[in-house]
Enzyme design. Structure first.
Site, mmCIF file in Angstrom:
data_model
loop_
_atom_site.group_PDB
_atom_site.id
_atom_site.type_symbol
_atom_site.label_atom_id
_atom_site.label_comp_id
_atom_site.label_asym_id
_atom_site.label_seq_id
_atom_site.Cartn_x
_atom_site.Cartn_y
_atom_site.Cartn_z
ATOM 1 N N GLY A 25 -18.063 -18.088 0.359
ATOM 2 C CA GLY A 25 -17.100 -18.708 1.268
ATOM 3 C C GLY A 25 -17.067 -18.193 2.689
ATOM 4 O O GLY A 25 -16.095 -18.444 3.401
ATOM 5 N N SER A 26 -18.127 -17.538 3.164
ATOM 6 C CA SER A 26 -18.057 -17.033 4.547
ATOM 7 C C SER A 26 -18.156 -18.185 5.555
ATOM 8 O O SER A 26 -17.427 -18.195 6.555
ATOM 9 C CB SER A 26 -19.125 -15.965 4.814
ATOM 10 O OG SER A 26 -20.399 -16.533 4.949
ATOM 11 N N LYS A 99 -26.200 -27.888 -5.716
ATOM 12 C CA LYS A 99 -26.744 -29.058 -6.436
ATOM 13 C C LYS A 99 -27.134 -30.142 -5.442
ATOM 14 O O LYS A 99 -26.754 -30.092 -4.283
ATOM 15 C CB LYS A 99 -25.657 -29.631 -7.363
ATOM 16 C CG LYS A 99 -25.272 -28.730 -8.503
ATOM 17 C CD LYS A 99 -23.892 -29.077 -9.032
ATOM 18 C CE LYS A 99 -23.796 -30.462 -9.633
ATOM 19 N NZ LYS A 99 -24.377 -30.545 -10.978
ATOM 20 N N HIS A 117 -28.548 -24.566 5.813
ATOM 21 C CA HIS A 117 -29.606 -23.950 5.004
ATOM 22 C C HIS A 117 -30.136 -22.725 5.764
ATOM 23 O O HIS A 117 -30.335 -22.800 6.985
ATOM 24 C CB HIS A 117 -30.733 -24.964 4.759
ATOM 25 C CG HIS A 117 -31.809 -24.423 3.884
ATOM 26 N ND1 HIS A 117 -31.696 -24.384 2.507
ATOM 27 C CD2 HIS A 117 -33.003 -23.861 4.187
ATOM 28 C CE1 HIS A 117 -32.787 -23.831 1.999
ATOM 29 N NE2 HIS A 117 -33.600 -23.509 2.997
HETATM 30 C C1 GRF Z 1 -25.418 -19.815 3.057
HETATM 31 O O1 GRF Z 1 -26.475 -18.925 3.197
HETATM 32 C C2 GRF Z 1 -25.885 -21.225 3.306
HETATM 33 O O2 GRF Z 1 -26.960 -21.297 4.180
HETATM 34 C C3 GRF Z 1 -26.310 -21.682 1.942
HETATM 35 O O3 GRF Z 1 -25.404 -21.077 1.047
HETATM 36 C C4 GRF Z 1 -24.904 -19.887 1.625
HETATM 37 C C5 GRF Z 1 -23.411 -19.936 1.559
HETATM 38 O O4 GRF Z 1 -22.850 -18.717 1.979
HETATM 39 N N1 GRF Z 1 -26.311 -23.112 1.851
HETATM 40 P P1 GRF Z 1 -21.293 -18.569 2.145
HETATM 41 O O5 GRF Z 1 -20.672 -18.892 0.790
HETATM 42 O O6 GRF Z 1 -20.852 -19.531 3.190
HETATM 43 O O7 GRF Z 1 -21.055 -17.148 2.547
#
Ligand code: GRF
Length: 203
Positions: A25-26, A99, A117
């Site tokens: 969730g960052s 997914k 991504h």
């Molecule tokens: C991130 O690295 C994003 O690029 C990928 O999933 C991760 C999610 O990280 N799709 P967070 O939960 O937002 O910290």
């Protein structure tokens, strides 16, 4: 504290954030903070998660942002569609949703679903390319730079039109973890800029 949706900013365009089972969730928390700060001219109407108990959900609850659970499994499309319909978002931001997004919902919200991504797509994307695996592959290939990409979501993994990218250097002594941290810092900056750009373009 006044609940989020009762504050004056509730008249702004609405964003729904969809997180994944890992649910750290960052990016989610960063988008919520940017809406609160006005860096993004919109409000987060809610966070949708496949699981009820993840760090992302606890963070959303602490920030008093509504949370909806859309369980995985056979009826995932139904649950996700229902949660989205209730939030009625102008745009949808995927943040850790691993997914393939259901095709019926891609059609319903066409051009309004963003994903982030952790690589410079089209490099190091596609099925199975997520998390630490991306950074391991970047290091194994001897790349001197990597980065992150925000793209529109289509029916295939990581293939939609690119909205924005941000590069970071790969250092000679990087491990997958140090590289992941550098890319994540870039993700936080990029996602905010890409959401604001998308809101402007969609009007
Ligand atoms: C991130 O690295 C994003 O690029 C990928 O999933 C991760 C999610 O990280 N799709 P967070 O939960 O937002 O910290």
């Amino acid at each position: 504290m006044t609940p989020y949706l009762e504050r004056p900013e509730s008249r702004k365009k609405k964003i729904a954030i969809v997180v994944g089972t890992k649910g750290r969730g960052s990016n989610m928390a960063n988008i919520i903070a940017a809406c609160e700060a006005g860096t993004i001219n919109a409000q987060v109407a809610g966070v949708i998660s496949p699981l009820p108990n993840t760090p992302a959900i606890w963070r959303a609850q602490a920030l008093r942002v509504p949370v909806k659970v859309a369980p995985g499994g056979d009826r995932h499309t139904y649950h996700l569609g229902k949660a989205l319909a209730e939030l009625d978002p102008f745009i949808i931001c995927l943040a850790g949703y691993m997914k393939l997004f259901p095709e019926a919902l891609i059609n319903q919200y066409r051009g309004r679903i963003l994903n982030i991504h952790p690589s410079l797509l089209p490099k190091y994307g596609g099925k199975g390319m997520y998390g630490k695996k991306v950074h391991e592959a970047v290091l194994a290939a001897g790349e001197t730079e990597t980065g992150c990409t925000v793209h529109k979501v289509t029916a295939n993994y990581d293939e939609g039109p690119i909205v924005a990218q941000r590069k970071v250097p790969v250092m000679p002594d990087d491990t997958p973890e140090t590289l992941a941290n550098r890319v994540l810092d870039a993700e936080h900056l990029l996602y905010i800029a890409a959401i604001q750009k998308t809101l402007s373009l969609l009007g």
